[in-house]
Scaffold this active site. Structure first.
Site, PDB file in Angstrom:
ATOM      1  CG  ASN A  14     -20.428  16.544 -11.071  1.00 28.60           C
ATOM      2  OD1 ASN A  14     -20.330  16.282  -9.773  1.00 28.60           O
ATOM      3  ND2 ASN A  14     -21.602  17.032 -11.673  1.00 28.60           N
ATOM      4  CD  GLU A  21     -23.440  23.721   0.965  1.00 27.09           C
ATOM      5  OE1 GLU A  21     -23.159  24.170   0.057  1.00 27.09           O
ATOM      6  OE2 GLU A  21     -24.991  23.423  -0.363  1.00 27.09           O
ATOM      7  CG  HIS A  69     -20.613  20.924  -2.851  1.00 31.62           C
ATOM      8  ND1 HIS A  69     -22.228  21.223  -3.893  1.00 31.62           N
ATOM      9  CD2 HIS A  69     -20.961  21.956  -2.669  1.00 31.62           C
ATOM     10  CE1 HIS A  69     -22.284  21.637  -3.315  1.00 31.62           C
ATOM     11  NE2 HIS A  69     -22.177  22.095  -2.204  1.00 31.62           N
ATOM     12  CE  LYS A  82     -19.623  16.874  -6.410  1.00 35.19           C
ATOM     13  NZ  LYS A  82     -20.725  16.239  -6.873  1.00 35.19           N
ATOM     14  CE1 TYR A 106     -25.195  17.116  -3.453  1.00 39.36           C
ATOM     15  CE2 TYR A 106     -23.769  15.073  -2.913  1.00 39.36           C
ATOM     16  CZ  TYR A 106     -23.958  17.017  -3.881  1.00 39.36           C
ATOM     17  OH  TYR A 106     -23.084  16.365  -4.473  1.00 39.36           O
TER      18      TYR A 106
HETATM   19  P1  IDP Z   1     -24.980  20.764  -7.936  1.00 36.75           P
HETATM   20  O1  IDP Z   1     -23.804  19.671  -7.524  1.00 36.75           O
HETATM   21  O2  IDP Z   1     -24.495  20.934  -9.729  1.00 36.75           O
HETATM   22  O3  IDP Z   1     -25.388  21.566  -7.238  1.00 36.75           O
HETATM   23  P2  IDP Z   1     -27.543  19.249  -7.589  1.00 36.75           P
HETATM   24  O4  IDP Z   1     -28.657  19.697  -8.848  1.00 36.75           O
HETATM   25  O5  IDP Z   1     -27.600  19.299  -6.266  1.00 36.75           O
HETATM   26  O6  IDP Z   1     -26.261  19.708  -8.430  1.00 36.75           O
HETATM   27  O7  IDP Z   1     -26.711  17.598  -7.772  1.00 36.75           O
HETATM   28  C1  IDP Z   1     -25.705  17.339  -7.173  1.00 36.75           C
HETATM   29  C2  IDP Z   1     -25.253  16.191  -7.385  1.00 36.75           C
HETATM   30  O8  IDP Z   1     -26.332  15.321  -7.465  1.00 36.75           O
HETATM   31  C3  IDP Z   1     -24.002  16.667  -8.998  1.00 36.75           C
HETATM   32  O9  IDP Z   1     -23.305  17.748  -8.924  1.00 36.75           O
HETATM   33  C4  IDP Z   1     -23.929  14.942  -9.188  1.00 36.75           C
HETATM   34  O10 IDP Z   1     -22.754  14.952  -8.817  1.00 36.75           O
HETATM   35  C5  IDP Z   1     -24.941  14.527  -9.500  1.00 36.75           C
HETATM   36  N1  IDP Z   1     -26.138  14.574  -9.647  1.00 36.75           N
HETATM   37  C6  IDP Z   1     -27.313  15.306  -9.795  1.00 36.75           C
HETATM   38  N2  IDP Z   1     -28.615  15.406 -10.781  1.00 36.75           N
HETATM   39  C7  IDP Z   1     -27.833  13.553 -11.406  1.00 36.75           C
HETATM   40  C8  IDP Z   1     -27.828  11.958 -12.146  1.00 36.75           C
HETATM   41  O11 IDP Z   1     -29.316  12.677 -12.817  1.00 36.75           O
HETATM   42  N3  IDP Z   1     -27.755  11.427 -12.380  1.00 36.75           N
HETATM   43  C9  IDP Z   1     -26.707  11.024 -11.222  1.00 36.75           C
HETATM   44  N4  IDP Z   1     -26.343  11.894 -10.718  1.00 36.75           N
HETATM   45  C10 IDP Z   1     -26.659  13.443 -10.818  1.00 36.75           C
END
Ligand code: IDP
Length: 161
Positions: free
Chosen positions: A123, A137, A126, A20, A60
């Site tokens: 984080n 994807e 992905h 990212k 997403y």
């Molecule tokens: P993943 O990336 O581990 O598959 P997902 O639930 O699909 O997790 O969420 C996608 C991305 O959205 C996360 O990696 C993160 O960057 C962002 N995200 C998820 N939950 C939150 C939140 O509560 N606050 C801010 N960003 C979030």
């Protein structure tokens, strides 16, 4: 011929991994690629791009209604991402384990998120969360001809068919 057991049937499983914008800015691309290479997966596609809001909303699609989605759009479109397809036995599940839990506070040390991040909104990486999701994807991010089928010269050692 392959010397490995028959449960390697899923050996060509593919997953989509993206560094990212925060990972690119922080010069983590090389380290993340190295983890997948050293683990034993095979790189079959790689590119750098600026993500559009349209691509992101399709990537997403389950999250567009979430309260954090506008911030997620800003984050993911804030700079280039490096997106890759890695192939190998159980690629989706093993990659998720390598990447760690979504919230870095819960991610184990030794995972990408557990080693390089502290907050869920930044984080670093992905990883597809299921084989079906990975297929969707990969089609979304790559054209067919951007993915290369190539044979590892020591595939009997690396568990590739
Ligand atoms: P993943 O990336 O581990 O598959 P997902 O639930 O699909 O997790 O969420 C996608 C991305 O959205 C996360 O990696 C993160 O960057 C962002 N995200 C998820 N939950 C939150 C939140 O509560 N606050 C801010 N960003 C979030």
């Amino acid at each position: 011929s392959c010397l490995f057991p028959s449960d390697l049937a899923g050996v060509r499983e593919r997953t989509l991994i993206a560094v990212k914008p925060d990972g690119v800015q922080r010069r983590l691309v090389g380290q993340i690629i190295q983890r997948f290479e050293l683990r034993g997966f095979k790189l079959v596609g790689l590119k750098m791009l600026q993500v559009s809001e349209d691509l992101l909303s399709r990537h997403y699609s389950q999250l567009t209604g979430k309260p954090f989605y506008p911030d997620l759009v800003k984050y993911m479109t804030s700079g280039p991402v490096v997106v890759m397809v890695w192939e190998g036995y159980n690629a989706v599940q093993t990659s998720r384990a390598m990447v760690g839990l979504t919230n870095p506070a819960d991610a184990q040390a030794g995972t990408v998120r557990g080693d390089f991040s502290i907050h869920v909104s930044r984080n670093v990486v992905h990883a597809s969360d299921s084989p079906e999701g990975a297929q969707k994807e990969i089609q979304l991010w790559f054209q067919g001809q951007e993915l290369l089928n190539w044979d590892c010269c020591y595939h009997n050692i690396t568990c590739e068919l």
